[in-house]
Write an enzyme that holds these catalytic residues in place. Structure first.
Site, PDB file in Angstrom:
ATOM      1  N   HIS A 125       8.660  -1.268   5.296  1.00  0.00           N
ATOM      2  CA  HIS A 125       8.870  -0.043   4.525  1.00  0.00           C
ATOM      3  C   HIS A 125       7.578   0.416   3.858  1.00  0.00           C
ATOM      4  CE1 HIS A 125       9.219  -3.135   1.396  1.00  0.00           C
ATOM      5  NE2 HIS A 125       8.982  -2.191   0.517  1.00  0.00           N
ATOM      6  N   TYR A 126       6.781  -0.527   3.421  1.00  0.00           N
ATOM      7  CA  TYR A 126       5.509  -0.209   2.755  1.00  0.00           C
ATOM      8  C   TYR A 126       4.542   0.442   3.745  1.00  0.00           C
ATOM      9  CZ  TYR A 126       0.911  -1.242   0.685  1.00  0.00           C
ATOM     10  OH  TYR A 126      -0.372  -1.158   0.210  1.00  0.00           O
ATOM     11  N   LEU A 127       4.398  -0.154   4.917  1.00  0.00           N
ATOM     12  CA  LEU A 127       3.468   0.372   5.911  1.00  0.00           C
ATOM     13  C   LEU A 127       3.960   1.694   6.499  1.00  0.00           C
ATOM     14  CD1 LEU A 127       2.339  -2.892   7.724  1.00  0.00           C
ATOM     15  CD2 LEU A 127       1.072  -1.556   6.039  1.00  0.00           C
TER      16      LEU A 127
END
Length: 212
Positions: A125-127
């Site tokens: 989700h971060y990337l």
């Protein structure tokens, strides 16, 4: 050059504010909490502006020449907050910079943001959020540079780095060195419209940037 630092109270941001105080540029430190202004002043910020990336922050850009986006929720927060800050907050500031006529925009992204599916599932989700923000910046009219460091540490900076359009090795880099690369990138015209990965290495920062 008057530079808006988004995420000035973060770990990279604080290093950058301090380093910029000894440079020809002046830092406008963007913080969410007015109580953080004192810390920014002690670090050497020329001025502080209170703004929230999750809301309209166009006032923070007044009379600025460049933006460094080093804000972030971090890879360990939930997807909702990551989307709010790392993705939508970045996109909001990119659009505001275009509207305000601020041309130079440096984005602190992340290695492997171009292939989130190849990273550990816990940071997908971060990337993905970083990837969407990066794509929006590339599609803008801004003179952008995407800086993609690997895993960050709080070790003292060494001033020795390796940066390439893509690095296929593992490693890490001190946040202090990331800040130093950001500051040097502001004056490196050859980095405009470029993306590079960043890890600790054996080369000096200026020579590394010149080789891009």
């Amino acid at each position: 050059m008057r530079v808006l630092i988004a995420g000035a109270n973060g770990k990279i941001g604080q290093h950058l504010v301090r380093q910029m105080a000894g440079s020809p540029h002046s830092a406008r430190a963007m913080v969410r909490n007015p109580e953080q202004a004192k810390t920014m002043e002690e670090l050497g910020a020329a001025e502080t502006v209170v703004a929230d990336l999750e809301q309209d922050c166009s006032h923070a850009l007044k009379d600025c020449d460049a933006v460094v986006f080093t804000a972030g929720s971090g890879p360990h927060t939930g997807p909702d907050k990551t989307i709010d800050v790392d993705q939508n907050g970045a996109i909001r500031l990119i659009d505001a910079a275009e509207a305000a006529g601020v041309k130079r925009f440096l984005m602190v992204s992340s290695m492997r943001a171009d292939a989130p599916e190849k990273a550990p599932e816990k940071i997908h989700h971060y990337l993905r959020a970083k990837q969407k923000a990066d794509e929006h910046l590339r599609a803008s009219s801004l003179d952008f540079t995407l800086v993609r460091p690997g895993p960050l540490t709080n070790d003292p900076g060494t001033g020795r780095v390796e940066l390439r359009s893509r690095l296929d090795r593992t490693g890490s880099i001190p946040r202090e060195d990331v800040a130093a690369v950001l500051l040097a990138t502001l004056d490196a015209d050859n980095t405009v419209h470029k993306t590079f990965d960043l890890l600790s290495g054996d080369d000096g920062i200026a020579e590394s940037l010149a080789s891009l």
